[in-house]
Design a protein around this motif. Structure first.
Motif, PDB file in Angstrom:
ATOM      1  N   GLY A 164       0.814  -1.215   0.000  1.00 50.95           N
ATOM      2  CA  GLY A 164       0.000   0.000   0.000  1.00 50.95           C
ATOM      3  C   GLY A 164       0.847   1.264   0.000  1.00 50.95           C
ATOM      4  N   ILE A 165       1.851   1.329   0.874  1.00 46.19           N
ATOM      5  CA  ILE A 165       2.673   2.539   0.966  1.00 46.19           C
ATOM      6  C   ILE A 165       3.496   2.733  -0.304  1.00 46.19           C
ATOM      7  CG2 ILE A 165       4.581   3.605   2.216  1.00 46.19           C
ATOM      8  CD1 ILE A 165       3.503   2.269   4.752  1.00 46.19           C
ATOM      9  N   THR A 166       4.082   1.645  -0.822  1.00 48.01           N
ATOM     10  CA  THR A 166       4.894   1.761  -2.034  1.00 48.01           C
ATOM     11  C   THR A 166       4.047   2.196  -3.222  1.00 48.01           C
ATOM     12  OG1 THR A 166       6.342   0.015  -1.198  1.00 48.01           O
ATOM     13  CG2 THR A 166       6.498   0.546  -3.537  1.00 48.01           C
ATOM     14  N   ALA A 167       2.886   1.567  -3.386  1.00 43.74           N
ATOM     15  CA  ALA A 167       2.014   1.945  -4.497  1.00 43.74           C
ATOM     16  C   ALA A 167       1.497   3.370  -4.339  1.00 43.74           C
ATOM     17  CB  ALA A 167       0.842   0.973  -4.596  1.00 43.74           C
ATOM     18  N   GLY A 168       1.202   3.788  -3.106  1.00 45.93           N
ATOM     19  CA  GLY A 168       0.751   5.163  -2.888  1.00 45.93           C
ATOM     20  C   GLY A 168       1.817   6.183  -3.232  1.00 45.93           C
ATOM     21  N   LEU A 169       3.068   5.917  -2.832  1.00 48.36           N
ATOM     22  CA  LEU A 169       4.160   6.833  -3.176  1.00 48.36           C
ATOM     23  C   LEU A 169       4.383   6.896  -4.684  1.00 48.36           C
ATOM     24  CD1 LEU A 169       6.767   5.953  -0.391  1.00 48.36           C
ATOM     25  CD2 LEU A 169       5.416   8.046  -0.587  1.00 48.36           C
TER      26      LEU A 169
ATOM     27  N   LEU B 237       0.054  -1.750  -9.181  1.00 46.19           N
ATOM     28  CA  LEU B 237      -1.067  -0.986  -8.623  1.00 46.19           C
ATOM     29  C   LEU B 237      -0.795   0.513  -8.661  1.00 46.19           C
ATOM     30  CD1 LEU B 237      -1.884  -3.290  -5.582  1.00 46.19           C
ATOM     31  CD2 LEU B 237      -3.231  -3.023  -7.668  1.00 46.19           C
ATOM     32  N   GLY B 238       0.469   0.914  -8.451  1.00 45.87           N
ATOM     33  CA  GLY B 238       0.797   2.335  -8.512  1.00 45.87           C
ATOM     34  C   GLY B 238       0.699   2.894  -9.915  1.00 45.87           C
TER      35      GLY B 238
ATOM     36  N   LEU C 221      -2.960   9.082   0.758  1.00 52.89           N
ATOM     37  CA  LEU C 221      -3.780   8.195   1.577  1.00 52.89           C
ATOM     38  C   LEU C 221      -4.785   7.432   0.729  1.00 52.89           C
ATOM     39  CD1 LEU C 221      -4.417  10.487   4.679  1.00 52.89           C
ATOM     40  CD2 LEU C 221      -2.784   8.614   4.456  1.00 52.89           C
ATOM     41  N   PHE C 222      -5.395   8.113  -0.237  1.00 53.61           N
ATOM     42  CA  PHE C 222      -6.321   7.438  -1.138  1.00 53.61           C
ATOM     43  C   PHE C 222      -5.596   6.367  -1.949  1.00 53.61           C
ATOM     44  CE2 PHE C 222      -8.277   7.078  -5.356  1.00 53.61           C
ATOM     45  CZ  PHE C 222      -9.555   6.663  -5.013  1.00 53.61           C
ATOM     46  N   GLY C 223      -4.368   6.655  -2.382  1.00 49.12           N
ATOM     47  CA  GLY C 223      -3.597   5.663  -3.122  1.00 49.12           C
ATOM     48  C   GLY C 223      -3.257   4.444  -2.287  1.00 49.12           C
ATOM     49  N   VAL C 224      -2.963   4.655  -0.996  1.00 50.68           N
ATOM     50  CA  VAL C 224      -2.670   3.531  -0.107  1.00 50.68           C
ATOM     51  C   VAL C 224      -3.905   2.657   0.061  1.00 50.68           C
ATOM     52  CG1 VAL C 224      -2.007   2.901   2.237  1.00 50.68           C
ATOM     53  CG2 VAL C 224      -0.826   4.754   1.077  1.00 50.68           C
ATOM     54  N   ILE C 225      -5.064   3.289   0.257  1.00 43.47           N
ATOM     55  CA  ILE C 225      -6.302   2.510   0.387  1.00 43.47           C
ATOM     56  C   ILE C 225      -6.562   1.701  -0.874  1.00 43.47           C
ATOM     57  CG2 ILE C 225      -8.802   2.690   0.657  1.00 43.47           C
ATOM     58  CD1 ILE C 225      -8.363   5.198   2.309  1.00 43.47           C
TER      59      ILE C 225
ATOM     60  N   ALA D  82     -10.538  -3.892   6.462  1.00 38.66           N
ATOM     61  CA  ALA D  82     -11.555  -2.859   6.661  1.00 38.66           C
ATOM     62  C   ALA D  82     -11.076  -1.779   7.633  1.00 38.66           C
ATOM     63  CB  ALA D  82     -12.843  -3.494   7.173  1.00 38.66           C
ATOM     64  N   LEU D  83     -10.351  -2.175   8.681  1.00 34.04           N
ATOM     65  CA  LEU D  83      -9.870  -1.195   9.662  1.00 34.04           C
ATOM     66  C   LEU D  83      -8.813  -0.274   9.052  1.00 34.04           C
ATOM     67  CD1 LEU D  83      -9.580  -3.285  12.950  1.00 34.04           C
ATOM     68  CD2 LEU D  83     -11.295  -1.575  12.360  1.00 34.04           C
ATOM     69  N   VAL D  84      -7.931  -0.827   8.222  1.00 35.59           N
ATOM     70  CA  VAL D  84      -6.941   0.026   7.566  1.00 35.59           C
ATOM     71  C   VAL D  84      -7.626   1.026   6.643  1.00 35.59           C
ATOM     72  CG1 VAL D  84      -5.036   0.045   5.921  1.00 35.59           C
ATOM     73  CG2 VAL D  84      -5.059  -1.624   7.735  1.00 35.59           C
ATOM     74  N   GLY D  85      -8.574   0.537   5.845  1.00 34.64           N
ATOM     75  CA  GLY D  85      -9.302   1.454   4.971  1.00 34.64           C
ATOM     76  C   GLY D  85     -10.071   2.507   5.741  1.00 34.64           C
ATOM     77  N   THR D  86     -10.680   2.109   6.865  1.00 36.76           N
ATOM     78  CA  THR D  86     -11.435   3.070   7.681  1.00 36.76           C
ATOM     79  C   THR D  86     -10.518   4.111   8.297  1.00 36.76           C
ATOM     80  OG1 THR D  86     -13.079   1.363   8.203  1.00 36.76           O
ATOM     81  CG2 THR D  86     -13.001   3.292   9.635  1.00 36.76           C
ATOM     82  N   SER D  87      -9.374   3.681   8.839  1.00 34.97           N
ATOM     83  CA  SER D  87      -8.456   4.635   9.474  1.00 34.97           C
ATOM     84  C   SER D  87      -7.917   5.636   8.468  1.00 34.97           C
ATOM     85  CB  SER D  87      -7.306   3.881  10.135  1.00 34.97           C
ATOM     86  OG  SER D  87      -6.543   3.182   9.166  1.00 34.97           O
ATOM     87  N   LEU D  88      -7.504   5.170   7.291  1.00 33.08           N
ATOM     88  CA  LEU D  88      -6.987   6.088   6.279  1.00 33.08           C
ATOM     89  C   LEU D  88      -8.083   7.005   5.742  1.00 33.08           C
ATOM     90  CD1 LEU D  88      -4.605   3.692   4.319  1.00 33.08           C
ATOM     91  CD2 LEU D  88      -3.988   5.433   5.988  1.00 33.08           C
TER      92      LEU D  88
END
Length: 344
Positions: A122-127, A186-187, A242-246, A297-303
């Protein structure tokens, strides 16, 4: 005999004191403490301090707990995530905290190791998605001309092609897929939407006075973009990241559920894929597929909560919307009470 008055004495000229010089030849006779002026540091600190948003607190708490689980979960786990010597399909107990799979794998150990893989993807694709959106969106919006036309054409092509189906096709063509390769897929397939938003903002910022002053001063376009434009886009870039990580975490879970995720790695998506292949639902092994689904679901909710709090900072109308809604509701309730009293 002259009337005696008692007053609290403070040194003349002390901060926050008011001297009464109407009598006694300018000798301080009474002092009162005045409020701090609006421009003092204490007043500025009081004005700048704002209670943190409940969305931000909840989002950061959830995300921090999941990150701690990813960091320290494998260290406190009792079993290796690939150890199949354990009994199969054991429900959660004191020995196996989250039960075991049909092959005897410890679910807690797999969830902890899978958290690292999912968060890394998630973090790599978001960056990567934010970097590509800056290269195409911000550069196209600032430079303009034929450069804008070429880059915006590429953005339009990427918008027309659905991201997840394209990622499925690319993953199918690649036999051996590492977590880094899945994050790159994904990125690359998820940056176009952010580029459109950043392009519009860059077009608006390039006409500002301070940007024009930098151009007149002879600054290079790359430095203007890096120093003058990107800092003003930082809240928006954070929200896009954050949207990219989700998107990447959900995309990796979807690819892994279809058997197209990282090969040889454990992630929340691969756990769901193995649970589906092992018939966890028909066997009643709820502990095999529900925990990874809850963590995703919790990761998506937190972000999402963190993203909403950033949107409130960027847009003051969103921050004032709850208070406005409450005032409208109270006004309606008061009007209804008045109409009831008038009818009675």
């Amino acid at each position: 005999m002259p009337e005696q008055t008692t007053a609290t004495q403070t040194p003349a000229g002390a901060p926050g004191s008011v001297v009464d010089e109407s009598a006694g030849g300018g000798v301080p006779t009474a002092t009162t403490t005045a409020p701090a002026p609006a421009g003092t540091p204490a007043a500025r600190r009081k004005i700048r301090f704002r209670k943190p948003s409940a969305k931000l607190v909840v989002g950061l708490s959830l995300l921090g707990a999941i990150v701690l689980f990813a960091l320290f979960g494998p260290l406190i786990g009792q079993f290796d995530p690939r150890d199949s010597s354990n009994p199969a399909l054991v429900p959660p107990d004191s020995t196996y905290w989250m039960g075991t799979t049909s092959l005897g794998y410890d679910v807690f150990a797999q969830l902890a190791v899978g958290a690292r893989t999912s968060l890394f993807v998630g973090i790599t694709a978001g960056l990567l998605a934010v970097t590509l959106s800056i290269l195409f969106g911000v550069v196209a919006g600032y430079v303009g001309g034929w450069t804008d036309e070429v880059l915006y054409t590429i953005i339009g092509v990427m918008l027309v092609i659905p991201g997840l189906p394209l990622a499925i096709v690319i993953s199918t063509l690649v036999p051996g897929r590492s977590a880094l390769l899945v994050a790159a897929i994904l990125g690359v397939t998820g940056w176009a939407g952010s580029a459109v938003v950043l392009r519009k903002q860059a077009q608006s910022l390039r006409n500002r006075d301070y940007v024009a002053a930098s151009r007149i001063a002879g600054e290079r376009p790359l430095r203007i973009v890096a120093v003058e434009i990107l800092p003003n886009l930082l809240p928006l870039l954070t929200a896009q990241f954050l949207f990219g990580v989700i998107f990447a975490i959900l995309g990796e879970a979807g690819l892994s559920y279809l058997g197209l995720g990282p090969t040889g790695s454990i992630s929340w998506g691969t756990i769901l894929n193995e649970a589906q292949a092992g018939g966890a639902l028909t066997r009643g092994a709820w502990w095999w597929f529900i925990p990874p689904g809850i963590l995703i679901a919790l990761v998506g909710t937190s972000l999402a909560l963190i993203n909403f709090s950033i949107d409130e900072v960027i847009n003051p109308k969103l921050r004032a919307a709850p208070a406005a809604a409450r005032s409208v509701r109270k006004a309606r309730e008061a009007r209804d009470e008045q109409s009831k009293e008038a009818t009675a």
